[in-house]
Write an enzyme that holds these catalytic residues in place. Structure first.
Site, PDB file in Angstrom:
ATOM      1  N   PHE A 125     -53.770   5.442  -0.892  1.00 43.91           N
ATOM      2  CA  PHE A 125     -53.218   4.359  -1.691  1.00 43.91           C
ATOM      3  C   PHE A 125     -53.681   3.052  -1.080  1.00 43.91           C
ATOM      4  O   PHE A 125     -53.318   2.717   0.044  1.00 43.91           O
ATOM      5  CB  PHE A 125     -51.689   4.390  -1.728  1.00 43.91           C
ATOM      6  CG  PHE A 125     -51.104   3.272  -2.537  1.00 43.91           C
ATOM      7  CD1 PHE A 125     -51.063   3.351  -3.918  1.00 43.91           C
ATOM      8  CD2 PHE A 125     -50.622   2.121  -1.931  1.00 43.91           C
ATOM      9  CE1 PHE A 125     -50.541   2.308  -4.674  1.00 43.91           C
ATOM     10  CE2 PHE A 125     -50.102   1.082  -2.669  1.00 43.91           C
ATOM     11  CZ  PHE A 125     -50.062   1.176  -4.055  1.00 43.91           C
TER      12      PHE A 125
ATOM     13  N   ASP B 180     -57.060   0.717   6.681  1.00 46.03           N
ATOM     14  CA  ASP B 180     -56.014   0.061   5.901  1.00 46.03           C
ATOM     15  C   ASP B 180     -54.686   0.260   6.619  1.00 46.03           C
ATOM     16  O   ASP B 180     -54.095   1.332   6.583  1.00 46.03           O
ATOM     17  CB  ASP B 180     -55.979   0.674   4.499  1.00 46.03           C
ATOM     18  CG  ASP B 180     -54.941   0.018   3.594  1.00 46.03           C
ATOM     19  OD1 ASP B 180     -54.061  -0.695   4.114  1.00 46.03           O
ATOM     20  OD2 ASP B 180     -54.998   0.242   2.366  1.00 46.03           O
TER      21      ASP B 180
ATOM     22  N   LYS C 230     -47.902  -6.675   3.896  1.00 44.28           N
ATOM     23  CA  LYS C 230     -46.492  -6.304   3.928  1.00 44.28           C
ATOM     24  C   LYS C 230     -45.734  -6.997   5.052  1.00 44.28           C
ATOM     25  O   LYS C 230     -45.245  -8.101   4.875  1.00 44.28           O
ATOM     26  CB  LYS C 230     -46.338  -4.786   3.975  1.00 44.28           C
ATOM     27  CG  LYS C 230     -46.814  -4.099   2.690  1.00 44.28           C
ATOM     28  CD  LYS C 230     -46.419  -2.662   2.624  1.00 44.28           C
ATOM     29  CE  LYS C 230     -46.984  -1.970   1.381  1.00 44.28           C
ATOM     30  NZ  LYS C 230     -46.477  -2.506   0.124  1.00 44.28           N
TER      31      LYS C 230
END
Length: 409
Positions: free
Chosen positions: A141, A226, A255
């Site tokens: 993702f 990532d 985030k």
């Protein structure tokens, strides 16, 4: 403004239905706890998919934002401001990297890494224009833009959004041999998550990332990791790649970098790679804005002493012990934990989905989220107390035993 309680077939919501949230409407939060519109409190064990690593409204982060709101919030990158260089220095110092390129969202950080890798491939490696390929992993993702869903193997995210961005080779996750077979003279990068978060906290074998590092070094290919979910303390280290002693060429952050106050992301890594993005080749009006920088600098201040990383390791040991016990009891099929992060597979014999288990937990005041059918993700704030963590695990145990009893086990 339309109140949630007023939404009905006669007066339907004006909100697009691209999410299926639990039936909880929150209005306030502090630390590890949130409150809904009816005044009921819940323990937040999802923490905004790691965006709230420091809990809701951490005083240092709120103070940094409030102070900056009284000074300057946006300049665009047409002008410099006094926090941009300090942010770059602070984040590269924290992560042991050389250069930072600021953006806003995680997906933008991944898009930036893809663009930088392709430009580096053409300008430095000598890949023919338009021929660059990037090796990515099944189950990954990386966001929901048209390019990032082109890397996805998840039909829910991918189907119906073609034509897809070309240039990606999808191979099985945690399979270094498959990566080796996919690399050729057109490959500019291998882009993977060090731990797959959205897929259910999938942890690869300890030799996976080191083997990818060697493959990339030998083939003059960039290793791009990532760390938007796994980074900034979640795994008990500042970056998850530190767990196996690997240094990526480029790392995406997001985030938690915004402290749960606003979107902040970045790509950090090698100076020679990020320097291929010269003026006019890439940019963002809000990327690196003063308000974002003020909050991100406060985030770095929280992480620099290492206390929160140590706390994630210590509480993570308690989390692992409790979830392993649930596996031994037959209430979970599997439990994958790293730091203060867990992917818990509900035993299918119980006859209930991860969604149903999440709903039962919410009814008892514990918020978490399911993924891929039967998996629960736990990612509480790194600031959660041991007592609150065990409250969540006690409640989970009670719910699973209740489900087992109903299934007749």
């Amino acid at each position: 403004m339309l109140d949630h309680a007023e939404v009905s077939p006669a007066r339907p919501s004006a909100l697009a239905p691209n999410y299926h949230p639990l039936d909880v409407v929150l209005t306030a939060g502090e630390g590890s706890w949130v409150t809904d519109v009816r005044g009921r409190r819940y323990l937040d064990c999802l923490a905004g998919y790691s965006a709230l690593n420091f809990g809701h409204r951490h005083p240092a982060l709120v103070a940094a934002a409030q102070a900056q709101l009284g000074r300057l919030t946006l300049t665009s990158r047409a002008f410099d401001h006094d926090l941009l260089e300090p942010l770059a220095t602070a984040v590269t110092g924290l992560t042991g990297t050389q250069m930072l390129l600021p953006m806003n969202t995680g997906a933008e950080a991944v898009e930036t890494a893809v663009k930088a890798a392709r430009k580096w491939g053409y300008d430095v490696k000598g890949v023919p224009d338009g021929a660059a390929t990037i090796v990515v992993a099944e189950g990954a993702f990386h966001g929901r833009t048209t390019t990032t869903v082109s890397m996805s193997s998840d039909p829910d995210m991918r189907d119906g959004f073609g034509p897809y961005t070309p240039g990606f080779r999808i191979v099985p996750y945690a399979d270094a041999d498959a990566v080796a077979a996919a690399i050729d003279e057109t490959t500019v990068a291998v882009l993977v998550e060090p731990i797959q978060g959205e897929s259910g906290v999938i942890i690869p074998p300890p030799d996976y990332l080191p083997r990818l590092r060697t493959l990339c070094s030998v083939s003059n290919t960039l290793l791009v990791l990532d760390e938007i979910q796994s980074g900034l303390g979640r795994t008990g280290t500042t970056l998850a790649q530190e767990l196996v002693g690997v240094r990526a060429d480029l790392t995406t952050l997001g985030k938690a970098l915004g402290g749960g106050l606003l979107p902040v992301s970045a790509v950090v890594g090698r100076r020679d790679v990020l320097s291929v993005l010269t003026p006019g080749t890439h940019g963002s009006t809000f990327g690196g804005n003063p308000l974002a920088c003020a909050v991100a600098l406060a985030v770095v201040d929280l992480l620099t002493p290492g206390d929160l990383q140590a706390r994630a390791r210590e509480l993570g040991a308690e989390l692992r012990e409790r979830t392993d016990a649930l596996v031994a009891e037959g209430l979970l099929r599997a439990a994958r934990t790293v730091g203060l992060w867990a992917g818990l597979d509900v035993e299918p014999a119980l006859g209930l989905s991860g969604r149903a288990t999440s709903e039962r937990l919410a009814a008892r005041g514990i918020l978490t989220k399911d993924t891929h059918g039967s998996t629960l993700r736990l990612a509480p704030p790194l600031t959660i107390s041991s007592d609150d963590l065990h409250l969540a695990l006690d409640t989970l145990t009670a719910v699973l035993r209740e489900e087992a009893a109903e299934a007749g086990r």
